[in-house]
Design an enzyme around this catalytic site. Structure first.
Site, PDB file in Angstrom:
ATOM      1  CG  LEU A 128      64.001  18.599  96.677  1.00 38.85           C
ATOM      2  CD1 LEU A 128      65.120  18.436  95.672  1.00 38.85           C
ATOM      3  CD2 LEU A 128      63.622  20.069  96.821  1.00 38.85           C
ATOM      4  N   GLY A 129      59.631  18.321  96.052  1.00 36.17           N
ATOM      5  CA  GLY A 129      58.393  18.084  95.318  1.00 36.17           C
ATOM      6  C   GLY A 129      57.161  18.393  96.133  1.00 36.17           C
ATOM      7  N   GLY A 130      57.311  18.446  97.461  1.00 31.51           N
ATOM      8  CA  GLY A 130      56.198  18.817  98.317  1.00 31.51           C
ATOM      9  C   GLY A 130      55.036  17.850  98.268  1.00 31.51           C
ATOM     10  CB  CYS A 146      52.288  18.693  94.003  1.00 35.98           C
ATOM     11  SG  CYS A 146      51.936  18.310  92.270  1.00 35.98           S
ATOM     12  N   GLY A 162      33.919  13.639 103.304  1.00 45.70           N
ATOM     13  CA  GLY A 162      34.333  14.784 102.503  1.00 45.70           C
ATOM     14  C   GLY A 162      34.196  14.484 101.026  1.00 45.70           C
ATOM     15  N   GLY A 163      33.301  15.204 100.357  1.00 46.47           N
ATOM     16  CA  GLY A 163      33.051  14.966  98.939  1.00 46.47           C
ATOM     17  C   GLY A 163      33.669  16.007  98.038  1.00 46.47           C
ATOM     18  NE  ARG A 211      46.935  19.550 101.905  1.00 45.14           N
ATOM     19  CZ  ARG A 211      47.516  18.384 102.167  1.00 45.14           C
ATOM     20  NH1 ARG A 211      46.828  17.264 102.134  1.00 45.14           N
ATOM     21  NH2 ARG A 211      48.804  18.332 102.471  1.00 45.14           N
ATOM     22  CB  ALA A 223      50.680  21.689  91.805  1.00 42.56           C
ATOM     23  CG  HIS A 283      34.930  15.190  62.569  1.00 43.09           C
ATOM     24  ND1 HIS A 283      34.005  15.048  63.568  1.00 43.09           N
ATOM     25  CD2 HIS A 283      34.648  14.238  61.643  1.00 43.09           C
ATOM     26  CE1 HIS A 283      33.176  14.064  63.263  1.00 43.09           C
ATOM     27  NE2 HIS A 283      33.554  13.562  62.095  1.00 43.09           N
TER      28      HIS A 283
END
Length: 453
Positions: free
Chosen positions: A38-40, A42, A175-176, A265, A309, A431
């Site tokens: 679970l969660g895939g 991500c 891959g950048g 991907r 996600a 501030h």
């Protein structure tokens, strides 16, 4: 026997479990089929584990500035295996939390690969379901290039790199994009010699040009080599790797202990998927997240587009609303975050995108060198940039600097509400904070900067 249910969700990542939870709110009988955890991506192989590694890397790199605060330290060494263990503990804890949440929602989770049967039913292991609706949320996996296939030893993808228990002495990143730049930040923080190879003319090509240039300058300060307009011709594997690249017509040889390939991907499709695919192999959906098969919907990375996600959460939610006749949105202002050092965040159009649309554009920046909080933290090399129409309608906000990934939420809300520069100028920011740089950038765009010329 076939079991009748309201909704079967294929995939337990952000789109899938968000959809399941929303359907449970509506009183529906929901089953999630998840082939891994679970969660895939991500939770298990993306957002969370990479940020855990980044947090450890930032802590380690920050030790070098202890002397500025009057603290004398002697660093005896680094146990990178403990860094990986800490990452795994964080992931495991969040996965258990998600399991608990779904259980309390009475959402059944089945471990296994879901597949469509010719009858239109869905099989998960030995169980067969007749679902009124099906949501495909099976996500994506790392894309491989011919000649650069991951072997898990010398050439790795992002999934494999996450679990390596030892640091390499040198790393070439092919891959950048976001993944490549975040891993460059992690490993450079530990003293690894890092080279980023990017095919296009700049790293982070989806970001505003000035943001990309600023990150390139920061990378060079941290001794991260950036080779743009460079193509990998081949990799010779042995004890390490010999990488041959072509850059602007000349051949360059790079030696490295490890090569990370993160060039994109590709979608993961369930077996027997009956719907249409687009030219890239992603699931084609309409504005309601409905596939060409009326009772089958899809959401998240598997439909292509922006693969984030937080967008997947919204798509899964919207898909369920569309299934059951609830109000649903189809488009959002989607903030994007890059967890490099410094952080990068953006929402809306870049200056280049706005200009391509035609018409006059206002582009204004405020440098963090004038921001007291950023100066105190010695993270003042960034800026906040606004892109707007001459009439004041804000088209995009871009931030590079400390807390950028937190600050962008306020900008996303402002764009959702249609605030103009004039509206924004009425907001008081506290501030000293980094957040007040947003107000300063607004004033600069209006031609009345307070702490800038």
């Amino acid at each position: 026997m076939t079991e009748r249910i309201d909704l079967l969700v294929m995939g337990g990542g952000p789109a899938g479990y968000a959809a399941a939870i929303r359907a449970s709110h509506l009183g529906k009988n929901v089953v999630i089929a998840e082939r891994q955890r679970l969660g895939g991506t991500c939770l298990n192989r993306g957002c969370i584990p990479t940020k855990a590694l980044l947090e450890s890397a930032h802590f380690y790199a920050g030790l070098s500035s202890a002397g500025l605060h009057g603290v004398e330290l002697e660093v005896k060494g680094l146990d990178y295996g403990q860094v990986i263990k800490n990452k795994d503990q964080i992931v495991q804890g969040l996965v258990k939390g998600l399991e608990f949440l779904l259980d309390k929602r009475r959402i059944r989770v089945l471990a296994g690969q879901a597949r469509f049967l010719p009858s239109g039913e869905v099989q998960v292991g030995e169980d067969v379901f007749q679902a009124d609706h099906v949501l495909v949320a099976t996500g994506t996996e790392p894309l491989e290039l011919p000649g650069l296939e991951a072997d898990g030893q010398v050439v790795v993808n992002s999934d494999q790199l996450l679990d390596r228990p030892a640091l390499p002495e040198s790393l070439v990143i092919v891959g950048g994009g976001v993944i490549g730049c975040e891993f460059a930040t992690v490993f450079a923080s530990y003293g690894v010699e890092v080279t980023v190879v990017e095919l296009q003319d700049r790293i982070l090509p989806m970001e505003d040009v000035e943001i990309s240039r600023a990150l390139t300058r920061e990378f060079k300060k941290r001794r991260i080599k950036v080779l743009t307009e460079a193509k990998v011709l081949g990799v010779e594997r042995g004890q390490g790797a010999q990488v041959t690249i072509e850059q602007k017509g000349r051949s360059v040889e790079l030696a490295a202990d490890l090569v990370l390939v993160c060039v994109g991907r590709r979608p993961v499709l369930p077996e027997g998927f009956p719907g249409e695919l687009d030219a890239r192999g992603y699931v084609r959906v309409n504005e309601r997240f409905q596939t060409s098969v009326p009772h089958v919907y899809a959401a998240g990375d598997v439909i292509g587009g922006v693969q984030l996600a937080h967008l997947a959460f919204e798509e899964g939610w919207a898909a369920v609303h569309n299934m059951y006749g609830q109000p649903a949105r189809q488009e959002w202002f989607v903030p994007a975050c890059v967890y490099t050092k410094p952080e990068i965040a953006s929402v809306g159009l870049t200056e280049e995108e706005a200009r391509r649309r035609g018409g006059e554009v206002i582009a204004a920046k405020y440098s963090l060198k004038g921001n007291g909080k950023a100066v105190i933290a010695r993270e003042d090399s960034g800026f906040v940039k606004f892109v707007a129409e001459p009439g004041g309608r804000v088209l995009g906000v871009h931030i590079i600097g400390p807390q950028a990934t937190e600050l962008i939420a306020g900008a996303a809300l402002a764009l959702e509400q249609g605030l103009t520069l004039q509206d924004w100028a009425q907001v008081i920011y506290p501030h000293p904070t980094v957040s007040e740089s947003i107000k300063e950038a607004v004033l600069s765009a209006l031609g009345c900067g307070l702490h800038s010329l």
